[in-house]
Design an enzyme around this catalytic site. Structure first.
Site, PDB file in Angstrom:
ATOM      1  N   LYS A   1       0.676  -1.215   0.045  1.00 51.50           N
ATOM      2  CA  LYS A   1       0.146  -0.106  -0.038  1.00 51.50           C
ATOM      3  C   LYS A   1       0.810   1.360   0.013  1.00 51.50           C
ATOM      4  O   LYS A   1       0.509   2.294  -0.185  1.00 51.50           O
ATOM      5  CB  LYS A   1      -0.854   0.002   1.123  1.00 51.50           C
ATOM      6  CG  LYS A   1      -2.058  -1.185   1.141  1.00 51.50           C
ATOM      7  CD  LYS A   1      -2.939  -1.050   2.465  1.00 51.50           C
ATOM      8  CE  LYS A   1      -2.254  -1.543   3.698  1.00 51.50           C
ATOM      9  NZ  LYS A   1      -1.959  -2.842   3.771  1.00 51.50           N
TER      10      LYS A   1
ATOM     11  N   PHE B   1      12.794  -4.669   3.763  1.00 52.13           N
ATOM     12  CA  PHE B   1      13.902  -5.583   4.696  1.00 52.13           C
ATOM     13  C   PHE B   1      13.081  -6.134   5.905  1.00 52.13           C
ATOM     14  O   PHE B   1      13.488  -7.457   5.974  1.00 52.13           O
ATOM     15  CB  PHE B   1      15.206  -4.587   4.868  1.00 52.13           C
ATOM     16  CG  PHE B   1      15.662  -5.003   6.320  1.00 52.13           C
ATOM     17  CD1 PHE B   1      16.654  -5.911   6.271  1.00 52.13           C
ATOM     18  CD2 PHE B   1      15.504  -4.166   7.489  1.00 52.13           C
ATOM     19  CE1 PHE B   1      17.432  -6.219   7.327  1.00 52.13           C
ATOM     20  CE2 PHE B   1      16.252  -4.412   8.576  1.00 52.13           C
ATOM     21  CZ  PHE B   1      17.312  -5.573   8.650  1.00 52.13           C
TER      22      PHE B   1
ATOM     23  N   ASP C   1      10.889 -11.164   8.259  1.00 50.95           N
ATOM     24  CA  ASP C   1       9.838 -11.679   8.803  1.00 50.95           C
ATOM     25  C   ASP C   1       9.201 -12.856   8.412  1.00 50.95           C
ATOM     26  O   ASP C   1       8.910 -13.783   9.233  1.00 50.95           O
ATOM     27  CB  ASP C   1       8.895 -10.524   9.014  1.00 50.95           C
ATOM     28  CG  ASP C   1       7.897 -10.802  10.190  1.00 50.95           C
ATOM     29  OD1 ASP C   1       8.134 -10.961  11.410  1.00 50.95           O
ATOM     30  OD2 ASP C   1       6.715 -10.995   9.917  1.00 50.95           O
TER      31      ASP C   1
ATOM     32  N   ASP D   1       9.044 -16.675  10.165  1.00 49.33           N
ATOM     33  CA  ASP D   1       7.723 -17.163  10.353  1.00 49.33           C
ATOM     34  C   ASP D   1       7.427 -18.139   9.339  1.00 49.33           C
ATOM     35  O   ASP D   1       6.307 -18.691   9.410  1.00 49.33           O
ATOM     36  CB  ASP D   1       6.582 -15.916  10.054  1.00 49.33           C
ATOM     37  CG  ASP D   1       6.573 -14.905  11.331  1.00 49.33           C
ATOM     38  OD1 ASP D   1       7.427 -15.266  12.353  1.00 49.33           O
ATOM     39  OD2 ASP D   1       6.149 -13.893  11.099  1.00 49.33           O
TER      40      ASP D   1
ATOM     41  N   ARG E   1       2.539 -12.828   0.657  1.00 47.00           N
ATOM     42  CA  ARG E   1       2.849 -11.691   1.072  1.00 47.00           C
ATOM     43  C   ARG E   1       2.253 -10.731  -0.017  1.00 47.00           C
ATOM     44  O   ARG E   1       2.695 -10.694  -1.148  1.00 47.00           O
ATOM     45  CB  ARG E   1       4.148 -11.226   1.527  1.00 47.00           C
ATOM     46  CG  ARG E   1       4.575  -9.756   1.973  1.00 47.00           C
ATOM     47  CD  ARG E   1       4.038  -9.463   3.235  1.00 47.00           C
ATOM     48  NE  ARG E   1       4.845  -9.829   4.262  1.00 47.00           N
ATOM     49  CZ  ARG E   1       4.381  -9.654   5.451  1.00 47.00           C
ATOM     50  NH1 ARG E   1       3.487  -8.775   5.788  1.00 47.00           N
ATOM     51  NH2 ARG E   1       5.158 -10.130   6.266  1.00 47.00           N
TER      52      ARG E   1
ATOM     53  N   ASP F   1       8.957 -10.544  19.803  1.00 42.13           N
ATOM     54  CA  ASP F   1       7.724 -11.441  19.123  1.00 42.13           C
ATOM     55  C   ASP F   1       8.258 -12.905  18.986  1.00 42.13           C
ATOM     56  O   ASP F   1       7.576 -13.598  19.227  1.00 42.13           O
ATOM     57  CB  ASP F   1       7.641 -10.595  17.792  1.00 42.13           C
ATOM     58  CG  ASP F   1       6.234 -11.181  17.211  1.00 42.13           C
ATOM     59  OD1 ASP F   1       5.361 -11.456  17.894  1.00 42.13           O
ATOM     60  OD2 ASP F   1       6.316 -11.462  15.858  1.00 42.13           O
TER      61      ASP F   1
ATOM     62  N   LYS G   1       8.144  -3.273  17.581  1.00 46.72           N
ATOM     63  CA  LYS G   1       8.163  -3.995  16.293  1.00 46.72           C
ATOM     64  C   LYS G   1       7.418  -3.125  15.349  1.00 46.72           C
ATOM     65  O   LYS G   1       7.825  -3.138  14.122  1.00 46.72           O
ATOM     66  CB  LYS G   1       7.591  -5.424  16.418  1.00 46.72           C
ATOM     67  CG  LYS G   1       7.547  -6.107  15.223  1.00 46.72           C
ATOM     68  CD  LYS G   1       6.905  -7.423  15.331  1.00 46.72           C
ATOM     69  CE  LYS G   1       6.891  -8.130  14.048  1.00 46.72           C
ATOM     70  NZ  LYS G   1       6.033  -9.450  14.029  1.00 46.72           N
TER      71      LYS G   1
ATOM     72  N   PHE H   1      -2.896   0.508  15.282  1.00 45.97           N
ATOM     73  CA  PHE H   1      -2.766  -0.260  14.024  1.00 45.97           C
ATOM     74  C   PHE H   1      -2.371  -1.810  14.038  1.00 45.97           C
ATOM     75  O   PHE H   1      -2.886  -2.718  13.142  1.00 45.97           O
ATOM     76  CB  PHE H   1      -1.614   0.580  13.298  1.00 45.97           C
ATOM     77  CG  PHE H   1      -1.214   0.087  11.867  1.00 45.97           C
ATOM     78  CD1 PHE H   1      -1.945   0.357  10.803  1.00 45.97           C
ATOM     79  CD2 PHE H   1      -0.254  -1.209  11.667  1.00 45.97           C
ATOM     80  CE1 PHE H   1      -1.610  -0.044   9.540  1.00 45.97           C
ATOM     81  CE2 PHE H   1       0.033  -1.262  10.631  1.00 45.97           C
ATOM     82  CZ  PHE H   1      -0.674  -0.651   9.321  1.00 45.97           C
TER      83      PHE H   1
ATOM     84  N   ASP I   1      -4.163  -5.107  12.923  1.00 49.85           N
ATOM     85  CA  ASP I   1      -3.355  -6.415  12.157  1.00 49.85           C
ATOM     86  C   ASP I   1      -3.813  -7.699  12.872  1.00 49.85           C
ATOM     87  O   ASP I   1      -4.019  -8.490  12.024  1.00 49.85           O
ATOM     88  CB  ASP I   1      -2.198  -5.854  11.948  1.00 49.85           C
ATOM     89  CG  ASP I   1      -1.405  -5.530  10.725  1.00 49.85           C
ATOM     90  OD1 ASP I   1      -2.280  -5.334   9.842  1.00 49.85           O
ATOM     91  OD2 ASP I   1      -0.239  -5.663  10.469  1.00 49.85           O
ATOM     92  N   ASP I   2      -3.840  -7.633  14.086  1.00 55.48           N
ATOM     93  CA  ASP I   2      -3.849  -8.864  14.710  1.00 55.48           C
ATOM     94  C   ASP I   2      -5.253  -9.629  14.478  1.00 55.48           C
ATOM     95  O   ASP I   2      -5.472 -10.668  14.294  1.00 55.48           O
ATOM     96  CB  ASP I   2      -3.546  -8.904  16.297  1.00 55.48           C
ATOM     97  CG  ASP I   2      -2.400  -8.471  16.628  1.00 55.48           C
ATOM     98  OD1 ASP I   2      -1.309  -8.681  15.825  1.00 55.48           O
ATOM     99  OD2 ASP I   2      -2.080  -8.101  17.837  1.00 55.48           O
TER     100      ASP I   2
END
Length: 367
Positions: free
Chosen positions: A74, A115, A120, A124, A129, A191, A214, A253, A257-258
């Site tokens: 975005k 980056f 990430d 994970d 993505r 995290d 984070k 925010f 996201d969660d």
């Protein structure tokens, strides 16, 4: 962009409990297009810099990495840098040259963002993505992605040197990028460490510390502070007040996201959520454990953090049975109103309308 109109328009939404999507949009098609038009220049600059030290094969690979990982999101962070700068300086200073510098800074933020995302996704073991296969999942990439991410991080400093070395704010820009990168890496560490813990150990204190480090600093404070430095703002109290507001927005925010990771539509969010399978200390998991009975906590222990689609669905159903979607809706509304109040209480340097534009853009988002 008519900046005065944008401020009035944003203020007019404060009376509404639900902000229409059209009113939340702060980036015009022209501004988005102008920002994107700079990206080929960024790629060309970085190819030239890479060619000075390495064979052409490397710069071609790096070009592919840049084009795949950077421009498809975005671009909120980069555009926020540009729009904040435009709102902070007098119209007479909005020369094509100055706007181009703000756009370059915005792309530096987007490079840093890429980056973090590439790293990430590897950590994970994510699969998608931004609606496409994760870079490290591409057949010929694999763990080369980690080196590509390292090249991206260092490339932004090459851009800073090229365009800002003689600017009064050069050292401030460099130090800010270094500081925010380290803070974000610490947040990523928190995290990952939390993901190794039993779900029973999750707490809102741990969650808040992770989110601040984070997400909030590099998503909201970094673009804003870069624009302030470029605009020549020196008032440290203005930076302090701005940071307080922007970190609150960052927390807001991340909670969004969660929620979207669990209940969002992958076709809209551009990714398949894996927080449950990854044992993430998410807002939903923390609130769930605060409310759960002993029996429900045992369900979480049995199902949370398991790479099993059926167990992930059991957790989602538990969330629903505890009323977490409704709790989230209440949280979003209350947080929106609280942040608005705090914005109206700020007194130094930055017009309220700039903060309100950002807040209205992220309120009730679905991606």
């Amino acid at each position: 962009m008519n900046l005065g109109f944008a401020c009035i328009k944003t203020l007019s939404t404060l009376q509404n409990h639900s902000v229409p999507a059209a009113s939340r949009t702060t980036v015009s098609a022209d501004e988005n297009r102008d920002f994107m038009a700079v990206f080929p220049d960024i790629v060309r600059d970085l190819k030239e810099i890479t060619d000075k030290y390495n064979p052409a094969e490397i710069s071609s690979w790096f070009e592919r990495s840049l084009k795949y990982n950077i421009p498809h999101g975005k671009l909120n962070r980069g555009l926020l840098t540009v729009l904040t700068y435009k709102n902070l300086v007098p119209a007479k200073e909005l020369t094509p040259e100055n706007v181009k510098l703000a756009q370059i800074l915005g792309w530096c933020v987007e490079i840093l963002h890429a980056f973090f995302l590439v790293n990430d996704d590897v950590m994970d073991n994510s699969s998608t993505r931004r609606g496409q296969t994760c870079w490290h999942k591409m057949p010929d990439v694999g763990l080369i992605a980690l080196n590509d991410a390292l090249m991206m991080e260092n490339a932004l400093y090459a851009l800073l040197k090229k365009y800002f070395r003689t600017a009064d704010c050069y050292v401030d820009l460099m130090e800010l990028f270094h500081e925010i990168t380290y803070i974000t890496a610490c947040g990523q560490c928190l995290d990952l460490l939390n993901a190794n813990n039993d779900v029973l150990s999750f707490s809102m204190e741990k969650y808040n510390a992770t989110v601040a480090n984070k997400t909030a600093y590099y998503t909201f404070y970094l673009p804003f502070a870069l624009a302030m430095h470029l605009a020549g703002i020196k008032d440290q109290e203005a930076f302090r007040q701005s940071k307080t507001i922007l970190l609150e927005m960052g927390h807001f925010f991340q909670v969004q996201d969660d929620f979207l990771d669990c209940f969002g539509n992958p076709e809209i969010t551009g990714k398949i959520g894996t927080d449950i399978q990854d044992n993430k200390c998410s807002w939903l998991a923390v609130v769930c454990m605060q409310r759960a009975s002993d029996e429900q906590k045992q369900i979480m222990r049995d199902c949370y953090g398991r790479n099993d689609a059926e167990k992930a669905e059991i957790v989602k159903e538990l969330y629903k049975s505890l009323g977490l979607p409704n709790t989230y809706a209440i949280y979003e509304e209350e947080s929106y109103n609280m942040i608005k109040t705090h914005i109206q209480q700020t007194s130094r340097g930055v017009p309220h309308c700039i903060f309100l534009q950002i807040l209205n853009k992220i309120y009730q988002r679905d991606s």
